[in-house]
Motif scaffolding. Structure first.
Motif, PDB file in Angstrom:
ATOM      1  N   GLY A   1     -23.043   1.048   8.929  1.00  0.00           N
ATOM      2  CA  GLY A   1     -23.561   2.207   8.226  1.00  0.00           C
ATOM      3  C   GLY A   1     -22.818   2.491   6.940  1.00  0.00           C
ATOM      4  O   GLY A   1     -22.945   3.569   6.363  1.00  0.00           O
ATOM      5  N   PHE A   2     -22.030   1.531   6.464  1.00  0.00           N
ATOM      6  CA  PHE A   2     -21.193   1.730   5.276  1.00  0.00           C
ATOM      7  C   PHE A   2     -21.480   0.680   4.237  1.00  0.00           C
ATOM      8  O   PHE A   2     -21.584  -0.507   4.543  1.00  0.00           O
ATOM      9  CB  PHE A   2     -19.727   1.655   5.677  1.00  0.00           C
ATOM     10  CG  PHE A   2     -18.782   1.519   4.506  1.00  0.00           C
ATOM     11  CD1 PHE A   2     -18.594   2.558   3.624  1.00  0.00           C
ATOM     12  CD2 PHE A   2     -18.101   0.339   4.297  1.00  0.00           C
ATOM     13  CE1 PHE A   2     -17.726   2.437   2.550  1.00  0.00           C
ATOM     14  CE2 PHE A   2     -17.232   0.199   3.236  1.00  0.00           C
ATOM     15  CZ  PHE A   2     -17.045   1.254   2.350  1.00  0.00           C
ATOM     16  N   SER A   3     -21.636   1.114   3.017  1.00  0.00           N
ATOM     17  CA  SER A   3     -21.642   0.191   1.892  1.00  0.00           C
ATOM     18  C   SER A   3     -20.752   0.778   0.818  1.00  0.00           C
ATOM     19  O   SER A   3     -20.706   1.994   0.623  1.00  0.00           O
ATOM     20  CB  SER A   3     -23.064  -0.031   1.359  1.00  0.00           C
ATOM     21  OG  SER A   3     -23.635   1.174   0.897  1.00  0.00           O
ATOM     22  N   GLY A   4     -20.005  -0.070   0.149  1.00  0.00           N
ATOM     23  CA  GLY A   4     -19.084   0.398  -0.873  1.00  0.00           C
ATOM     24  C   GLY A   4     -17.814  -0.421  -0.895  1.00  0.00           C
ATOM     25  O   GLY A   4     -17.788  -1.576  -0.464  1.00  0.00           O
ATOM     26  N   LEU A   5     -16.760   0.203  -1.357  1.00  0.00           N
ATOM     27  CA  LEU A   5     -15.518  -0.494  -1.680  1.00  0.00           C
ATOM     28  C   LEU A   5     -14.352   0.142  -0.939  1.00  0.00           C
ATOM     29  O   LEU A   5     -14.278   1.367  -0.800  1.00  0.00           O
ATOM     30  CB  LEU A   5     -15.295  -0.392  -3.188  1.00  0.00           C
ATOM     31  CG  LEU A   5     -14.248  -1.262  -3.868  1.00  0.00           C
ATOM     32  CD1 LEU A   5     -14.596  -2.747  -3.760  1.00  0.00           C
ATOM     33  CD2 LEU A   5     -14.151  -0.859  -5.349  1.00  0.00           C
ATOM     34  N   VAL A   6     -13.433  -0.700  -0.448  1.00  0.00           N
ATOM     35  CA  VAL A   6     -12.208  -0.207   0.165  1.00  0.00           C
ATOM     36  C   VAL A   6     -11.074  -1.163  -0.172  1.00  0.00           C
ATOM     37  O   VAL A   6     -11.250  -2.383  -0.217  1.00  0.00           O
ATOM     38  CB  VAL A   6     -12.348  -0.050   1.698  1.00  0.00           C
ATOM     39  CG1 VAL A   6     -12.708  -1.367   2.362  1.00  0.00           C
ATOM     40  CG2 VAL A   6     -11.079   0.536   2.313  1.00  0.00           C
ATOM     41  N   ILE A   7      -9.894  -0.601  -0.408  1.00  0.00           N
ATOM     42  CA  ILE A   7      -8.673  -1.380  -0.587  1.00  0.00           C
ATOM     43  C   ILE A   7      -7.617  -0.785   0.332  1.00  0.00           C
ATOM     44  O   ILE A   7      -7.530   0.436   0.480  1.00  0.00           O
ATOM     45  CB  ILE A   7      -8.198  -1.391  -2.054  1.00  0.00           C
ATOM     46  CG1 ILE A   7      -6.949  -2.271  -2.215  1.00  0.00           C
ATOM     47  CG2 ILE A   7      -7.954   0.011  -2.584  1.00  0.00           C
ATOM     48  CD1 ILE A   7      -6.526  -2.479  -3.669  1.00  0.00           C
ATOM     49  N   LYS A   8      -6.830  -1.660   0.972  1.00  0.00           N
ATOM     50  CA  LYS A   8      -5.834  -1.142   1.916  1.00  0.00           C
ATOM     51  C   LYS A   8      -4.685  -2.123   2.109  1.00  0.00           C
ATOM     52  O   LYS A   8      -4.806  -3.330   1.892  1.00  0.00           O
ATOM     53  CB  LYS A   8      -6.493  -0.829   3.252  1.00  0.00           C
ATOM     54  CG  LYS A   8      -6.921  -2.032   4.066  1.00  0.00           C
ATOM     55  CD  LYS A   8      -5.888  -2.419   5.113  1.00  0.00           C
ATOM     56  CE  LYS A   8      -6.350  -3.530   6.015  1.00  0.00           C
ATOM     57  NZ  LYS A   8      -5.317  -3.911   7.014  1.00  0.00           N
ATOM     58  N   PHE A   9      -3.547  -1.562   2.507  1.00  0.00           N
ATOM     59  CA  PHE A   9      -2.451  -2.360   3.048  1.00  0.00           C
ATOM     60  C   PHE A   9      -1.663  -1.517   4.035  1.00  0.00           C
ATOM     61  O   PHE A   9      -1.821  -0.295   4.118  1.00  0.00           O
ATOM     62  CB  PHE A   9      -1.552  -2.979   1.972  1.00  0.00           C
ATOM     63  CG  PHE A   9      -0.767  -2.034   1.078  1.00  0.00           C
ATOM     64  CD1 PHE A   9      -0.160  -0.878   1.557  1.00  0.00           C
ATOM     65  CD2 PHE A   9      -0.601  -2.331  -0.268  1.00  0.00           C
ATOM     66  CE1 PHE A   9       0.590  -0.041   0.728  1.00  0.00           C
ATOM     67  CE2 PHE A   9       0.134  -1.498  -1.104  1.00  0.00           C
ATOM     68  CZ  PHE A   9       0.728  -0.363  -0.600  1.00  0.00           C
ATOM     69  N   SER A  10      -0.812  -2.180   4.806  1.00  0.00           N
ATOM     70  CA  SER A  10       0.073  -1.510   5.747  1.00  0.00           C
ATOM     71  C   SER A  10       1.496  -1.975   5.488  1.00  0.00           C
ATOM     72  O   SER A  10       1.732  -3.117   5.089  1.00  0.00           O
ATOM     73  CB  SER A  10      -0.318  -1.824   7.192  1.00  0.00           C
ATOM     74  OG  SER A  10      -1.586  -1.301   7.508  1.00  0.00           O
ATOM     75  N   THR A  11       2.437  -1.078   5.739  1.00  0.00           N
ATOM     76  CA  THR A  11       3.850  -1.352   5.503  1.00  0.00           C
ATOM     77  C   THR A  11       4.635  -1.056   6.772  1.00  0.00           C
ATOM     78  O   THR A  11       4.425  -0.021   7.410  1.00  0.00           O
ATOM     79  CB  THR A  11       4.381  -0.491   4.347  1.00  0.00           C
ATOM     80  OG1 THR A  11       3.646  -0.793   3.154  1.00  0.00           O
ATOM     81  CG2 THR A  11       5.857  -0.742   4.108  1.00  0.00           C
TER      82      THR A  11
END
Length: 233
Positions: free
Chosen positions: A213-223
């Protein structure tokens, strides 16, 4: 992007899987935006870098920085779409904990919103404590984006070359770009303790969008956190 692994197309469990599943999987209830736009690569990546990098070794530090930079906490009742999004994330995390109650020793998710270039963006900051690894996650979403951004903007931010992309020449990572486009950078030497960075675009009408149900952009990281001192205060 571990919740949608481009190599297996299946969910993969990692020490931070519960938060990743809760945050990325919670777009199940998010509708397609009424208006869409070509995203500004520089602005999107700069916004991610300024809030997610400086205090990445601290959950509380990242929260404080977000508010200092003008990110406003999402207030329940002001936006029905946000309410459904957050409720579903909480439900997914609760299910993950119920499946393995000894695995997760502490967790939380904070939600913020801010306009960037005239468009609403959603910022998610999370932490997960386990017996194996303690992490802080930082995610920036642009639901109105209609195409991927230039990954070189992320390469410049991280000072790290691209590890792989799903629309490149390596068949091991290949995914139909009509479904999604993910670009991944390995752990950047300039950011000790930070893991892979994922930039993902899901086009409207793709099979992945139909599932989430999602369209679009995502950026992520974990530390990974150096210790739990801030959670004992």
């Amino acid at each position: 992007m571990n919740a949608i692994d481009p190599r297996t197309k299946k969910k993969s469990r990692t020490p931070s899987a519960a938060i990743q599943i809760a945050v990325l999987g919670s777009v199940l209830l998010w509708g397609t935006p009424a208006h869409a736009e070509t995203p500004d690569s520089a602005a999107f990546v700069a916004a991610f870098g300024e809030v997610c990098i400086p205090e990445r070794l601290s959950y509380k530090g990242t929260l404080a920085l977000a508010e200092k930079l003008g990110w406003s906490p999402v207030i329940t009742g002001e936006n029905a779409d946000y309410d459904r999004f957050m409720a579903h994330a909480a439900d997914l995390l609760a299910r993950e904990i119920a499946e393995d109650p000894d695995f997760i020793e502490g967790s939380d998710i904070a939600w913020f919103t801010r306009e960037i270039g005239g468009w609403s963006h959603l910022l998610t900051i999370s932490y997960l404590l386990t017996e194996y690894l303690d992490t802080v996650g930082c995610y920036l979403y642009h639901f109105a984006a209609t195409e991927p951004i230039d990954p070189n903007a992320v390469t410049r931010l991280l000072e790290q070359p691209i590890a792989y992309t799903t629309d490149g020449g390596d068949p091991f990572y290949a995914v139909d770009p009509a479904a999604l486009v993910t670009t991944v950078w390995g752990p950047p030497p300039a950011l000790p303790r930070t893991g892979d960075t994922y930039l993902t675009f899901i086009p409207e009408g793709s099979e992945v969008a139909a599932q989430t149900g999602f369209s679009g952009l995502v950026i992520k990281f974990s530390t990974s956190l150096p210790d739990r001192a801030e959670f004992r205060q």
